[in-house]
Design a protein around this motif. Structure first.
Motif, mmCIF file in Angstrom:
data_model
loop_
_atom_site.group_PDB
_atom_site.id
_atom_site.type_symbol
_atom_site.label_atom_id
_atom_site.label_comp_id
_atom_site.label_asym_id
_atom_site.label_seq_id
_atom_site.Cartn_x
_atom_site.Cartn_y
_atom_site.Cartn_z
ATOM 1 N N SER A 274 -15.878 -7.443 -7.610
ATOM 2 C CA SER A 274 -15.758 -5.987 -7.658
ATOM 3 C C SER A 274 -15.824 -5.502 -6.211
ATOM 4 O O SER A 274 -16.705 -5.930 -5.454
ATOM 5 C CB SER A 274 -16.928 -5.420 -8.475
ATOM 6 N N LEU A 275 -14.855 -4.662 -5.815
ATOM 7 C CA LEU A 275 -14.740 -4.310 -4.396
ATOM 8 C C LEU A 275 -14.247 -2.876 -4.253
ATOM 9 O O LEU A 275 -13.343 -2.459 -4.993
ATOM 10 C CB LEU A 275 -13.718 -5.260 -3.752
ATOM 11 N N SER A 276 -14.840 -2.122 -3.312
ATOM 12 C CA SER A 276 -14.376 -0.756 -3.037
ATOM 13 C C SER A 276 -13.546 -0.752 -1.761
ATOM 14 O O SER A 276 -13.848 -1.498 -0.818
ATOM 15 C CB SER A 276 -15.576 0.181 -2.854
ATOM 16 N N LEU A 277 -12.513 0.106 -1.730
ATOM 17 C CA LEU A 277 -11.651 0.220 -0.557
ATOM 18 C C LEU A 277 -11.504 1.688 -0.187
ATOM 19 O O LEU A 277 -11.292 2.537 -1.050
ATOM 20 C CB LEU A 277 -10.247 -0.317 -0.855
ATOM 21 N N ALA A 278 -11.588 1.973 1.118
ATOM 22 C CA ALA A 278 -11.367 3.346 1.590
ATOM 23 C C ALA A 278 -11.038 3.282 3.081
ATOM 24 O O ALA A 278 -11.512 2.358 3.769
ATOM 25 C CB ALA A 278 -12.618 4.191 1.376
ATOM 26 N N PRO A 279 -10.256 4.206 3.650
ATOM 27 C CA PRO A 279 -9.493 5.182 2.900
ATOM 28 C C PRO A 279 -8.212 4.577 2.344
ATOM 29 O O PRO A 279 -7.658 3.641 2.951
ATOM 30 C CB PRO A 279 -9.159 6.239 3.966
ATOM 31 N N VAL A 280 -7.790 5.093 1.199
ATOM 32 C CA VAL A 280 -6.484 4.732 0.645
ATOM 33 C C VAL A 280 -5.830 6.029 0.176
ATOM 34 O O VAL A 280 -6.487 7.048 -0.015
ATOM 35 C CB VAL A 280 -6.591 3.760 -0.553
ATOM 36 N N VAL A 281 -4.506 5.972 -0.029
ATOM 37 C CA VAL A 281 -3.792 7.076 -0.695
ATOM 38 C C VAL A 281 -3.390 6.522 -2.058
ATOM 39 O O VAL A 281 -2.459 5.701 -2.133
ATOM 40 C CB VAL A 281 -2.554 7.520 0.109
ATOM 41 N N PRO A 282 -4.095 6.858 -3.130
ATOM 42 C CA PRO A 282 -3.844 6.217 -4.436
ATOM 43 C C PRO A 282 -2.379 6.197 -4.850
ATOM 44 O O PRO A 282 -1.895 5.178 -5.344
ATOM 45 C CB PRO A 282 -4.707 7.056 -5.389
ATOM 46 N N GLU A 283 -1.649 7.277 -4.561
ATOM 47 C CA GLU A 283 -0.249 7.271 -5.041
ATOM 48 C C GLU A 283 0.640 6.304 -4.246
ATOM 49 O O GLU A 283 1.756 6.018 -4.663
ATOM 50 C CB GLU A 283 0.353 8.676 -5.043
ATOM 51 N N HIS A 284 0.107 5.764 -3.166
ATOM 52 C CA HIS A 284 0.896 4.741 -2.440
ATOM 53 C C HIS A 284 0.725 3.376 -3.100
ATOM 54 O O HIS A 284 1.408 2.418 -2.739
ATOM 55 C CB HIS A 284 0.442 4.646 -0.986
ATOM 56 N N LEU A 285 -0.257 3.269 -4.011
ATOM 57 C CA LEU A 285 -0.621 1.963 -4.589
ATOM 58 C C LEU A 285 -0.191 1.815 -6.042
ATOM 59 O O LEU A 285 -0.567 0.846 -6.703
ATOM 60 C CB LEU A 285 -2.147 1.778 -4.485
ATOM 61 N N THR A 286 0.602 2.757 -6.547
ATOM 62 C CA THR A 286 0.903 2.798 -7.987
ATOM 63 C C THR A 286 1.439 1.466 -8.521
ATOM 64 O O THR A 286 0.905 0.919 -9.497
ATOM 65 C CB THR A 286 1.920 3.925 -8.269
ATOM 66 N N ALA A 287 2.445 0.913 -7.874
ATOM 67 C CA ALA A 287 3.057 -0.327 -8.392
ATOM 68 C C ALA A 287 2.070 -1.486 -8.309
ATOM 69 O O ALA A 287 1.980 -2.323 -9.222
ATOM 70 C CB ALA A 287 4.323 -0.658 -7.595
ATOM 71 N N ILE A 288 1.290 -1.528 -7.231
ATOM 72 C CA ILE A 288 0.312 -2.610 -7.035
ATOM 73 C C ILE A 288 -0.773 -2.514 -8.103
ATOM 74 O O ILE A 288 -1.137 -3.500 -8.760
ATOM 75 C CB ILE A 288 -0.293 -2.515 -5.618
ATOM 76 N N VAL A 289 -1.274 -1.305 -8.336
ATOM 77 C CA VAL A 289 -2.350 -1.103 -9.325
ATOM 78 C C VAL A 289 -1.845 -1.427 -10.730
ATOM 79 O O VAL A 289 -2.522 -2.112 -11.508
ATOM 80 C CB VAL A 289 -2.875 0.346 -9.241
ATOM 81 N N ALA A 290 -0.620 -0.990 -11.028
ATOM 82 C CA ALA A 290 -0.059 -1.249 -12.370
ATOM 83 C C ALA A 290 0.012 -2.755 -12.628
ATOM 84 O O ALA A 290 -0.356 -3.238 -13.709
ATOM 85 C CB ALA A 290 1.326 -0.628 -12.480
ATOM 86 N N LYS A 291 0.431 -3.511 -11.624
ATOM 87 C CA LYS A 291 0.573 -4.968 -11.793
ATOM 88 C C LYS A 291 -0.806 -5.620 -11.895
ATOM 89 O O LYS A 291 -1.022 -6.530 -12.683
ATOM 90 C CB LYS A 291 1.364 -5.524 -10.611
ATOM 91 N N LEU A 292 -1.785 -5.150 -11.130
ATOM 92 C CA LEU A 292 -3.142 -5.725 -11.210
ATOM 93 C C LEU A 292 -3.740 -5.471 -12.588
ATOM 94 O O LEU A 292 -4.433 -6.322 -13.151
ATOM 95 C CB LEU A 292 -4.039 -5.123 -10.123
ATOM 96 N N GLN A 293 -3.447 -4.308 -13.155
ATOM 97 C CA GLN A 293 -3.971 -4.004 -14.495
ATOM 98 C C GLN A 293 -3.280 -4.879 -15.540
ATOM 99 O O GLN A 293 -3.916 -5.396 -16.462
ATOM 100 C CB GLN A 293 -3.812 -2.512 -14.794
#
Ligand code: EPZ
Length: 444
Positions: A274-293
């Motif tokens: 479990s890991l936290s990341l900052a700063p990020v712009v969440p909408e830049h990560l949409t495809a990456i997050v979708a695939k990780l899920q």
């Protein structure tokens, strides 16, 4: 030619010198989980093109959140060779270009950084001429620039290639490019950025159709607007630029690096941490997050610019096809291949952006992965555990993928070819160590 600027020597950053990376190796011992929060640096692929865009004005610019990377230092050397004065202050970079001493970008510097080609548009628009060596190909592909060249020609520039150098100049008396409508055969990030920069000082309106929509294109547009540029539609497939006579200086903050963020998200997934990341712009990560899920993890929003990865019980198989934004980013393909290599079931990854960006397959197979190539696709049969082995990085993102594979492999993986890694990641091993990984850099 305007009077000569004082060209100062440049000490841009504390990124490793060639001596640090030329013969250094990384030793990664697998099995540790990660925890805590990691700080994401400024986006390499935004900072590089924004640095080139400062050529569009003779007034001082101040760029903030500029990452300490070898590629950034190399872009600084190119700009300094053109007569710009650069002054690095920790995460900030001051650039002044009152006068340019030449319109010729030096071959020895351009050959070490493909992104140096980004100077052609601003140089041409500002001075009416530019001589920039063709950027060579690289490990991942031939990397042609005909879309950049054809676009500049459409805007009225006379462009020809002679002895490996692109010679461009604006004929006639106006000394300015002409706005026009340009259709890009492919939504090339670089071509979109070159033409957008050139159009900011052109006469009239330029419309770029089938434009790239990457966040770094939006960041460049926002920087040009901060300089007084008139740009609309960045982030869509049609960008409109109304040229002005000149642009003024600007103080601008570079966006966080979505590819570094994605790399750390995969580091969490591959170590089931479990890991936290900052700063990020969440909408830049949409495809990456979708695939990780889809692969079984969870990515939770912990604040407007902070996300947290939560591991699932398994690493599920997935199908990935890279493509232009908002599609799955090619710069994350190697990292996901390392993840899926030791997941359950059979996955498929197709690389549609670059013609030779699967060279990490052979190295991952040396670590016990079971990956078969079929043209520009890889069929990945997940194995329970990878095993450590001496491996060689072949390009920037492949080297990150080998580090990730090492985090989960049994034993200690030794990675050579760190000059690739240091181009795009600042102190990756230091950031991972602080999260609990067993990883150290040694002189070979
Ligand atoms: C940018 O490269 C990035 N580099 C790359 O990141 C990234 O992988 C790529 O965009 C795609 O997202 C920088 O921003 C410095 P393209 P760029 O023009 O501009 C072909 C990394 O790891 N093409 O969108 O070169 C080209 O050959 C690097 O950080 C032409 O055929 O990418 C490729 O197959 C790697 N003719 C495809 O288009 C042209 O005139 C995409 O290239 C231009 C491009």
């Amino acid at each position: 030619m305007e009077d000569t600027a004082i060209v100062t020597s440049i000490h841009l950053s504390n990124s490793p010198t060639t001596a640090d990376t030329g013969d250094a190796i990384l030793e990664v011992t697998g099995g540790s989980s990660l925890s805590g929060q990691v700080a994401i640096s400024g986006a390499k692929n935004s900072a590089l093109v924004v640095m080139a865009a400062t050529l569009l004005t003779s007034q001082p610019c101040r760029l903030r959140n500029v990452p300490h990377l070898v590629d950034i230092d190399r872009m600084g050397e190119v700009l300094s060779a053109l007569g710009l004065t650069l002054n690095r202050q920790d995460q900030a970079l001051e650039i002044v270009s009152p006068t340019l001493t030449t319109t010729q970008a030096p071959y020895d510097l351009v050959s070490r950084l493909r992104a140096s080609f980004f100077v052609i548009g601003p140089l041409l628009a500002r001075t009416g001429m530019a001589q920039v060596p063709l950027p060579g190909g690289c490990a991942i592909g031939a990397r042609p620039v005909e879309l950049h060249v054809r676009g500049l020609q459409a805007m009225g520039a006379n462009v020809h290639i002679d002895h490996g150098t692109v010679h461009a100049y604006i004929p006639g008396q106006t000394g300015r490019l002409r706005g026009t409508k340009i259709y890009l055969d492919y939504p090339s990030v670089g071509a979109t950025e070159t033409l957008m920069m050139a159009a900011t000082l052109a006469q009239g309106e330029t419309i770029i159709e089938n434009a790239a929509q990457e966040p770094e294109v939006i960041d460049l547009a926002n920087f040009c607007r901060a300089m007084g540029g008139r740009i609309r539609g960045a982030g869509t497939n049609t960008i409109r630029i109304v040229g002005t006579h000149e642009l003024h200086g600007a103080d601008y903050e570079i966006i966080p690096d979505r590819i570094e963020a994605g790399t750390f998200l995969v580091a969490a997934a591959i170590t089931r941490s479990s890991l936290s990341l900052a700063p990020v712009v969440p909408e830049h990560l949409t495809a990456i997050v979708a695939k990780l899920q889809e692969i079984g993890g969870q990515v939770l929003l912990e604040g407007p610019n902070q996300v947290r990865y939560q591991p699932g019980s398994r690493i599920l198989p997935a199908t990935i096809q890279t493509g232009p934004f908002p599609g799955f980013p090619t710069d994350m393909q190697a990292q996901f291949m390392a993840l899926l290599a030791h997941g359950d079931g059979t996955s498929l990854i197709s690389e549609t952006v670059f013609e030779n960006r699967l060279r990490h397959v052979a190295e991952l197979n040396r670590m016990g992965a079971d990956i078969r190539l079929n043209g520009n696709s890889a069929i990945i049969n997940g194995v329970p555990r990878l095993s450590a082995a001496p491996v060689m990085a072949t390009d920037l993102r492949a080297s990150a993928a080998l580090v990730l594979a090492g985090l989960a492999a049994e034993g200690t993986t030794v990675i050579q070819g760190l000059h690739h890694l240091d181009r795009g990641y600042h102190n990756l091993e230091g950031k991972l160590q602080r999260l609990g990984a067993k990883i150290t850099r040694h002189r070979a």
